[in-house]
Design a protein around this motif. Structure first.
Motif, mmCIF file in Angstrom:
data_model
loop_
_atom_site.group_PDB
_atom_site.id
_atom_site.type_symbol
_atom_site.label_atom_id
_atom_site.label_comp_id
_atom_site.label_asym_id
_atom_site.label_seq_id
_atom_site.Cartn_x
_atom_site.Cartn_y
_atom_site.Cartn_z
ATOM 1 N N PRO A 61 0.797 -1.282 -0.022
ATOM 2 C CA PRO A 61 0.004 0.160 -0.273
ATOM 3 C C PRO A 61 0.811 1.256 0.109
ATOM 4 C CG PRO A 61 -0.834 -1.543 1.482
ATOM 5 C CD PRO A 61 0.381 -2.224 1.192
ATOM 6 N N HIS A 62 2.143 1.324 0.724
ATOM 7 C CA HIS A 62 2.817 2.364 0.736
ATOM 8 C C HIS A 62 3.292 2.612 -0.562
ATOM 9 C CE1 HIS A 62 6.507 4.625 1.365
ATOM 10 N NE2 HIS A 62 6.007 5.127 2.311
ATOM 11 N N LYS A 63 3.808 1.778 -1.171
ATOM 12 C CA LYS A 63 4.338 1.739 -2.510
ATOM 13 C C LYS A 63 3.279 2.347 -3.682
ATOM 14 C CE LYS A 63 7.929 -1.652 -2.467
ATOM 15 N NZ LYS A 63 8.657 -3.065 -2.966
ATOM 16 N N ALA A 64 2.109 1.881 -3.412
ATOM 17 C CA ALA A 64 1.053 2.350 -4.307
ATOM 18 C C ALA A 64 0.570 3.712 -4.089
ATOM 19 C CB ALA A 64 -0.288 1.499 -4.198
ATOM 20 N N LEU A 65 0.597 4.163 -2.873
ATOM 21 C CA LEU A 65 0.144 5.555 -2.438
ATOM 22 C C LEU A 65 1.486 6.579 -2.806
ATOM 23 C CD1 LEU A 65 -1.553 4.962 0.903
ATOM 24 C CD2 LEU A 65 -2.555 5.353 -1.167
ATOM 25 N N HIS A 66 2.619 6.098 -2.696
ATOM 26 C CA HIS A 66 3.553 7.271 -2.940
ATOM 27 C C HIS A 66 4.519 6.802 -4.139
ATOM 28 C CE1 HIS A 66 3.138 8.691 1.346
ATOM 29 N NE2 HIS A 66 2.743 7.381 1.624
ATOM 30 N N LYS A 67 3.799 6.006 -4.775
ATOM 31 C CA LYS A 67 4.595 5.592 -6.192
ATOM 32 C C LYS A 67 6.253 5.294 -5.847
ATOM 33 C CE LYS A 67 1.596 8.262 -8.938
ATOM 34 N NZ LYS A 67 1.424 9.696 -9.746
ATOM 35 N N ASP A 68 6.353 4.636 -4.842
ATOM 36 C CA ASP A 68 7.665 4.045 -4.439
ATOM 37 C C ASP A 68 8.025 2.767 -5.285
ATOM 38 O OD1 ASP A 68 10.108 3.790 -3.407
ATOM 39 O OD2 ASP A 68 9.184 3.550 -1.349
ATOM 40 N N THR A 69 8.908 2.837 -6.036
ATOM 41 C CA THR A 69 9.507 1.465 -6.392
ATOM 42 C C THR A 69 10.515 0.886 -5.871
ATOM 43 O OG1 THR A 69 10.850 2.536 -8.229
ATOM 44 C CG2 THR A 69 8.479 2.034 -8.724
#
Length: 343
Positions: free
Chosen positions: A335-343
């Motif tokens: 969820p963090h990657k999805a919300l913050h576009k963190d790859t």
């Protein structure tokens, strides 16, 4: 609007190729679609299309035309044409070298821009697929599937054949070649539906054709690094994964007495644990017997690092999370990657 801004506008269409929408996202969508179909008592007819030398057969004129249709400016089109054309290649074996030859097709592999251009090149593939069918692409890996009840399977097969014909036509227009020998099909259903006499899906072979030849039906298939099987269980995936990890550890043990501990830890993490963590969120939750297999591999990797027999306590001492906790941690990261576009 500059061509870079236009590329951002079309980013949703090519997101399946970008880093933000990695293989995990695609596999999760496919897995969730199949699970939801199983809950409804439906089967999934799926085809894995394979293109021969896809990156090497990209036609430059078709590329420029597609970029123009998307809305790239004349300046961007000239720049793209300059980048693609006037390239040469040669072959060298030992000290023998062939003559230079002009490259007429293909995007440069190993470059940053090459895959981007290929993604744009195949971006309109989905337009050739009928409504009601799901189509997921990642570079040259293409998956087409539809859910239906067992009674409607024949209709689904007819529609799939029409889609394959449309895909073949599209590929011909784009100078791409579908490989009928490597293109596979699979019928995915619950184990109960596969074995019930009325359905008999495990022995049923749908007549899906490509280039007037029936493509092969398989019980399992490796897609984007994960083995899928006809019942969507993950045993096949780990029966291939675990021996691969032990084989790597067997090679690493040859240097265990001449390598510092920190180096061994880095080697174990990059060559062994990375395999265990690859798309582990897709296969969660695992049956206890498969989870134990993964834990044994991790203990073996810890034994390589510490030069002694290791248990879960030693794994924690090294600074690693046990396999189950590591997977759960990766799930929380999604969820963090999805919300913050963190790859």
């Amino acid at each position: 609007m500059s061509y870079i801004e236009r590329l951002q506008v079309y980013s949703d269409n090519i997101a399946r190729y970008s880093k933000c929408h990695c293989t995990t996202t695609i596999l999760m969508r496919i897995r969730d679609d199949i699970i939801n179909a199983m809950k409804k008592g439906e089967v999934t007819l799926i085809a894995f299309a394979d293109f021969s030398k896809a990156f090497d057969t990209v036609d430059y004129s078709v590329t420029i035309r597609k970029l123009h249709n998307i809305g790239f400016s004349k300046q961007a089109l000239r720049w793209s044409m300059s980048y693609l054309t006037d390239r040469q290649q040669f072959v060298q074996v030992n000290d023998k070298q062939s003559q230079f030859m002009d490259v007429q097709f293909g995007v440069p592999q190993g470059s940053i821009l090459g895959p981007v251009l290929f993604n744009l090149y195949v971006n309109d593939m989905r337009n050739s697929i009928q409504d009601g069918f799901n189509c997921h692409q990642y570079a040259d890996d293409t998956t087409i599937y539809q859910h239906c009840t067992p009674k409607c399977l024949q209709t689904c097969i007819l529609n799939m054949n029409e889609n394959m014909n449309n895909l073949e036509t599209w590929a011909g227009n784009c100078n791409l070649l579908l490989n009928e020998k490597k293109t596979k099909e699979m019928v995915i259903a619950t184990s109960q539906m596969s074995t019930v006499h009325n359905h008999g899906l495990s022995t049923y072979t749908p007549a899906i054709k490509l280039k007037n030849k029936c493509i092969e039906k398989v019980d399992n298939f490796k897609f984007l690094g994960i083995w899928l099987n006809e019942n969507l269980t993950w045993a096949d995936n780990f029966y291939n994964l675990v021996p691969s990890c032990y084989k790597t550890l067997a090679t690493l043990r040859r240097i265990k007495n001449m390598t510092p501990q920190e180096t061994k830890k880095s080697l174990a993490q990059s060559l062994v644990l990375s395999k265990l963590n690859f798309n582990d969120t897709i296969t969660y939750p695992l049956p206890a017997f498969l989870q134990k297999k993964l834990l044994r591999v991790q203990n073996a990797a810890a034994s390589f690092v510490l030069n002694r027999f290791c248990s879960e306590k030693d794994v924690l001492e090294i600074g690693w999370l046990p396999t189950l906790e590591c997977t759960q941690c990766n799930i929380f990261k999604l969820p963090h990657k999805a919300l913050h576009k963190d790859t």
